[in-house]
Design a protein around this motif. Structure first.
Motif, PDB file in Angstrom:
ATOM      1  N   ASP A   8       1.100 -22.506  40.855  1.00 24.55           N
ATOM      2  CA  ASP A   8       2.248 -23.242  41.153  1.00 24.55           C
ATOM      3  C   ASP A   8       2.968 -21.899  42.268  1.00 24.55           C
ATOM      4  OD1 ASP A   8       2.231 -25.318  39.462  1.00 24.55           O
ATOM      5  OD2 ASP A   8       3.078 -24.202  37.826  1.00 24.55           O
ATOM      6  N   TYR A   9       1.978 -20.938  42.515  1.00 24.48           N
ATOM      7  CA  TYR A   9       2.570 -19.741  43.101  1.00 24.48           C
ATOM      8  C   TYR A   9       3.162 -20.354  44.362  1.00 24.48           C
ATOM      9  CZ  TYR A   9       3.140 -15.102  45.262  1.00 24.48           C
ATOM     10  OH  TYR A   9       3.651 -13.991  45.680  1.00 24.48           O
ATOM     11  N   GLU A  10       2.530 -21.018  45.367  1.00 20.28           N
ATOM     12  CA  GLU A  10       2.773 -21.220  46.679  1.00 20.28           C
ATOM     13  C   GLU A  10       4.180 -22.116  46.737  1.00 20.28           C
ATOM     14  OE1 GLU A  10       0.528 -22.205  49.908  1.00 20.28           O
ATOM     15  OE2 GLU A  10      -1.408 -21.479  49.149  1.00 20.28           O
ATOM     16  N   ASN A  11       4.083 -23.213  45.936  1.00 21.72           N
ATOM     17  CA  ASN A  11       5.397 -24.143  45.739  1.00 21.72           C
ATOM     18  C   ASN A  11       6.623 -23.203  45.178  1.00 21.72           C
ATOM     19  OD1 ASN A  11       4.090 -26.544  46.455  1.00 21.72           O
ATOM     20  ND2 ASN A  11       3.138 -26.981  44.266  1.00 21.72           N
ATOM     21  N   MET A  12       6.455 -22.414  44.160  1.00 25.39           N
ATOM     22  CA  MET A  12       7.710 -21.559  43.872  1.00 25.39           C
ATOM     23  C   MET A  12       8.048 -20.714  44.917  1.00 25.39           C
ATOM     24  SD  MET A  12       7.452 -19.623  40.054  1.00 25.39           S
ATOM     25  CE  MET A  12       7.007 -20.959  39.169  1.00 25.39           C
ATOM     26  N   MET A  13       7.216 -20.261  45.443  1.00 21.37           N
ATOM     27  CA  MET A  13       7.627 -19.304  46.613  1.00 21.37           C
ATOM     28  C   MET A  13       8.470 -19.966  47.685  1.00 21.37           C
ATOM     29  SD  MET A  13       7.222 -16.203  45.747  1.00 21.37           S
ATOM     30  CE  MET A  13       7.548 -15.229  47.174  1.00 21.37           C
ATOM     31  N   ARG A  14       7.839 -21.127  48.133  1.00 18.52           N
ATOM     32  CA  ARG A  14       8.513 -22.073  49.043  1.00 18.52           C
ATOM     33  C   ARG A  14       9.983 -22.505  48.624  1.00 18.52           C
ATOM     34  NH1 ARG A  14       3.589 -25.371  49.273  1.00 18.52           N
ATOM     35  NH2 ARG A  14       2.138 -24.521  50.909  1.00 18.52           N
ATOM     36  N   VAL A  15      10.222 -22.638  47.515  1.00 14.37           N
ATOM     37  CA  VAL A  15      11.649 -22.851  46.775  1.00 14.37           C
ATOM     38  C   VAL A  15      12.356 -21.647  47.143  1.00 14.37           C
ATOM     39  CG1 VAL A  15      12.909 -23.319  44.741  1.00 14.37           C
ATOM     40  CG2 VAL A  15      10.856 -24.572  45.523  1.00 14.37           C
ATOM     41  N   ARG A  16      11.740 -20.642  46.837  1.00 11.02           N
ATOM     42  CA  ARG A  16      12.401 -19.411  46.891  1.00 11.02           C
ATOM     43  C   ARG A  16      13.086 -18.718  48.320  1.00 11.02           C
ATOM     44  NH1 ARG A  16      11.684 -15.955  41.398  1.00 11.02           N
ATOM     45  NH2 ARG A  16      13.572 -15.062  42.696  1.00 11.02           N
ATOM     46  N   MET A  17      11.870 -19.028  48.889  1.00  7.87           N
ATOM     47  CA  MET A  17      12.164 -18.798  50.521  1.00  7.87           C
ATOM     48  C   MET A  17      13.189 -19.675  51.279  1.00  7.87           C
ATOM     49  SD  MET A  17       8.419 -17.898  52.582  1.00  7.87           S
ATOM     50  CE  MET A  17       7.647 -19.423  51.908  1.00  7.87           C
ATOM     51  N   ALA A  18      13.265 -20.863  50.669  1.00  8.29           N
ATOM     52  CA  ALA A  18      14.303 -21.910  51.210  1.00  8.29           C
ATOM     53  C   ALA A  18      15.597 -21.555  50.972  1.00  8.29           C
ATOM     54  CB  ALA A  18      13.886 -23.288  50.735  1.00  8.29           C
ATOM     55  N   ALA A  19      15.795 -20.862  49.617  1.00 10.75           N
ATOM     56  CA  ALA A  19      16.954 -20.319  49.156  1.00 10.75           C
ATOM     57  C   ALA A  19      17.417 -18.848  49.304  1.00 10.75           C
ATOM     58  CB  ALA A  19      17.257 -20.622  47.635  1.00 10.75           C
ATOM     59  N   ASN A  20      16.253 -18.225  50.252  1.00  6.89           N
ATOM     60  CA  ASN A  20      16.404 -16.701  50.352  1.00  6.89           C
ATOM     61  C   ASN A  20      16.663 -16.194  49.269  1.00  6.89           C
ATOM     62  OD1 ASN A  20      16.342 -14.443  52.038  1.00  6.89           O
ATOM     63  ND2 ASN A  20      18.592 -14.478  52.436  1.00  6.89           N
ATOM     64  N   ASP A  21      16.093 -16.145  48.183  1.00  5.37           N
ATOM     65  CA  ASP A  21      16.168 -15.401  46.919  1.00  5.37           C
ATOM     66  C   ASP A  21      14.911 -15.355  46.305  1.00  5.37           C
ATOM     67  OD1 ASP A  21      16.832 -14.447  44.569  1.00  5.37           O
ATOM     68  OD2 ASP A  21      17.720 -16.148  43.639  1.00  5.37           O
ATOM     69  N   LEU A  22      14.045 -14.062  46.831  1.00  3.95           N
ATOM     70  CA  LEU A  22      12.756 -13.908  46.547  1.00  3.95           C
ATOM     71  C   LEU A  22      12.638 -12.718  45.501  1.00  3.95           C
ATOM     72  CD1 LEU A  22      12.458 -15.318  49.585  1.00  3.95           C
ATOM     73  CD2 LEU A  22      10.493 -13.945  49.595  1.00  3.95           C
ATOM     74  N   PRO A  23      11.640 -12.789  44.989  1.00  3.32           N
ATOM     75  CA  PRO A  23      11.333 -11.554  43.999  1.00  3.32           C
ATOM     76  C   PRO A  23      11.336 -10.170  44.534  1.00  3.32           C
ATOM     77  CG  PRO A  23       9.520 -13.265  43.957  1.00  3.32           C
ATOM     78  CD  PRO A  23      10.284 -13.314  44.976  1.00  3.32           C
ATOM     79  N   ASP A  24      11.604  -9.147  43.997  1.00  2.00           N
ATOM     80  CA  ASP A  24      11.758  -8.015  44.675  1.00  2.00           C
ATOM     81  C   ASP A  24      10.447  -7.507  45.304  1.00  2.00           C
ATOM     82  OD1 ASP A  24      14.477  -7.115  43.659  1.00  2.00           O
ATOM     83  OD2 ASP A  24      13.352  -7.234  41.672  1.00  2.00           O
ATOM     84  N   LEU A  25       9.271  -7.947  44.582  1.00  2.00           N
ATOM     85  CA  LEU A  25       8.004  -7.547  45.086  1.00  2.00           C
ATOM     86  C   LEU A  25       7.193  -8.913  44.956  1.00  2.00           C
ATOM     87  CD1 LEU A  25       7.544  -4.078  43.422  1.00  2.00           C
ATOM     88  CD2 LEU A  25       7.377  -4.548  46.108  1.00  2.00           C
ATOM     89  N   PHE A  26       6.304  -9.131  45.860  1.00  2.00           N
ATOM     90  CA  PHE A  26       5.529 -10.403  45.794  1.00  2.00           C
ATOM     91  C   PHE A  26       4.184 -10.123  46.571  1.00  2.00           C
ATOM     92  CE2 PHE A  26       8.716 -10.942  49.160  1.00  2.00           C
ATOM     93  CZ  PHE A  26       7.781 -11.372  50.256  1.00  2.00           C
ATOM     94  N   ASP A  27       3.245 -11.127  46.307  1.00  2.00           N
ATOM     95  CA  ASP A  27       2.098 -11.328  46.885  1.00  2.00           C
ATOM     96  C   ASP A  27       2.143 -12.188  48.145  1.00  2.00           C
ATOM     97  OD1 ASP A  27      -0.693 -11.289  47.622  1.00  2.00           O
ATOM     98  OD2 ASP A  27      -1.164 -11.738  45.407  1.00  2.00           O
ATOM     99  N   THR A  28       1.756 -11.598  49.200  1.00  2.00           N
ATOM    100  CA  THR A  28       1.704 -12.533  50.513  1.00  2.00           C
ATOM    101  C   THR A  28       0.409 -13.312  50.465  1.00  2.00           C
ATOM    102  OG1 THR A  28       0.750 -10.733  51.991  1.00  2.00           O
ATOM    103  CG2 THR A  28       3.309 -10.970  51.783  1.00  2.00           C
ATOM    104  N   HIS A  29      -0.586 -13.021  49.695  1.00  2.00           N
ATOM    105  CA  HIS A  29      -1.697 -13.855  49.659  1.00  2.00           C
ATOM    106  C   HIS A  29      -2.079 -14.113  50.946  1.00  2.00           C
ATOM    107  CE1 HIS A  29       0.084 -17.887  49.482  1.00  2.00           C
ATOM    108  NE2 HIS A  29       1.124 -17.188  49.344  1.00  2.00           N
ATOM    109  N   GLY A  30      -2.377 -13.263  52.021  1.00  2.00           N
ATOM    110  CA  GLY A  30      -2.813 -13.730  53.369  1.00  2.00           C
ATOM    111  C   GLY A  30      -1.932 -14.126  54.402  1.00  2.00           C
TER     112      GLY A  30
END
Length: 426
Positions: free
Chosen positions: A72-94
């Motif tokens: 679920d990582y990618e979908n979760m991160m898309r949601v968070r990017m869209a809302a500009n509310d990301l984790p403090d640290l995250f994996d950019t996985h390439g």
């Protein structure tokens, strides 16, 4: 104006683990660093947790909250990017520059950057010098192989696709079909996506006479040139050079089959060698670079960063996030993570005792090329490549039909990406 869907996505964040609502309920006496990672194996996660606990002990005012969302990582991160509310640290996985670049803090002033492996410069730095993420390790993907099989049948590690196919035929013939020459875990479509993505680089990028970079980037690429890979895979299947259950086989079967000397080659790397050795120490697993396709070209590693730590530029805890990165970049800690993932460290001052160390040393002068899809394909094409491989192996589509499908999806996803980019800039 923001797209209306963003408002809906913002609501979703209220129920996601590690989001703003959760942070507010954390122990008010400590600052909480929320970290999202794509680490997948138990040994990787265990080592990461151990180091996070050591960091907490050293920094008594900081709590580390680790999350491993898995598929679920990618979908979760898309949601968070869209809302500009990301984790403090995250994996950019390439996708440090292309997908996450605008959200990441610049790490160029950190001490570890002086020891960053130059092979990663084009992937993690821009022309002005911004460093997008700290790479916990680096991938060098090729072909994993059973040394016992090649030694038994007098086969040299192949350097070209022609040599590779010849080796597969020799193994099938001399083993009387008892050994699978080239094994796929096709139940997980990423197995086929990896085949297409990995061999697309020697097919379309590294040989000067067959370089399609410009066409892939500007959208004019003729996908009939991609048919070679489908034709080759289909021919392997017809000759029974790949496993007959390639579409249904699961990754969980691989270690046991390799340990039983039933597989010669596969595309799975990582901890495969050491996992097999734990079951059967007599089976020696090695790794070689991806074979060249065109005459006169050289084998290559396919890779870049595997796991990373990027700091969200708008995090209220950027200072603490950088402290965590600095902690992870200490040579002793970087060594632990490299060994836990069985991949080389990204830092030149760290020598990790990893399973494939001798192979990487032997092929140290082989060039590392970035993953094909990360540079030349729109977001979403990885899944398309995987599904295409399944459809090819299941005789649903022909190689020519696969190329037509890929061209349609390539254009659709490019247009979708451009549209979303325009909306986000409004």
């Amino acid at each position: 104006m923001k797209h209306p869907f963003v408002l809906f996505l913002s609501l979703i964040l209220l129920i996601l683990p590690g989001c703003s609502a959760e942070k507010s309920s954390a122990d008010s006496a400590k600052k909480t660093l929320t970290i999202y990672s794509t680490m997948s194996t138990d040994s990787e996660r265990a080592t990461f947790r151990k180091l996070a606990a050591a960091f907490e002990k050293e920094h008594s005012g900081i709590r580390v909250s680790l999350h491993f969302p898995g598929n679920d990582y990618e979908n979760m991160m898309r949601v968070r990017m869209a809302a500009n509310d990301l984790p403090d640290l995250f994996d950019t996985h390439g996708w440090g520059k292309i997908r996450y670049g605008e959200y990441t803090a610049d790490l160029r002033d950190m001490k570890w950057t002086k020891n960053l492996d130059p092979n990663l410069n084009s992937i993690l730095k821009n022309k002005s010098g911004k460093v997008y993420a700290y790479p916990i390790n680096q991938a060098k993907d090729g072909l994993a192989y059973n040394r016992n099989m090649l030694d038994r049948y007098g086969i040299a590690p192949p350097e070209t696709m022609d040599d590779f196919v010849k080796a597969l035929r020799t193994i099938k013939e001399k083993s009387k079909g008892k050994i699978v020459p080239f094994w796929f875990a096709g139940y997980d479509k990423s197995s086929f996506a990896q085949y297409y993505d990995q061999f697309a680089t020697p097919l379309l990028i590294t040989d000067p006479a067959h370089n399609e970079k410009k066409q892939l980037i500007d959208g004019t690429f003729n996908w009939s040139k991609f048919t070679y890979l489908s034709n080759t895979l289909k021919q392997m299947q017809k000759e029974k050079l790949i496993n007959i259950d390639a579409v249904t086989a699961k990754k969980s079967q691989l270690i046991e089959l390799m340990a039983q000397n039933k597989i010669a080659f596969t595309m799975q790397g990582g901890t495969l060698g050491q996992d097999v050795a734990q079951i059967n120490p007599n089976v020696k697993v090695g790794i070689i670079p991806t074979p060249a396709i065109h005459s006169g070209d050289d084998p290559i590693w396919i890779g870049g960063e595997r796991y990373t730590l990027a700091a969200w530029k708008d995090s209220p805890h950027v200072k603490e996030a950088k402290e965590f990165i600095a902690f992870m970049a200490r040579p002793a800690n970087a060594k632990q993570m490299a060994e836990a993932t069985s991949l080389p460290s990204s830092l030149t001052n760290v020598k990790a005792d990893i399973f494939y160390a001798d192979d990487y040393e032997h092929y140290q002068n082989v060039k590392v090329e970035p993953y094909f899809d990360r540079l030349y394909l729109p977001n979403g094409m990885w899944d398309v490549l995987g599904t295409a491989g399944q459809e090819l192996a299941a005789d649903i589509l022909t190689p020519q039909e696969i190329s037509k499908k890929l061209q349609r999806e390539y254009k659709r996803l490019r247009k979708q990406s451009e549209t979303q980019g325009a909306e986000n800039n409004e």
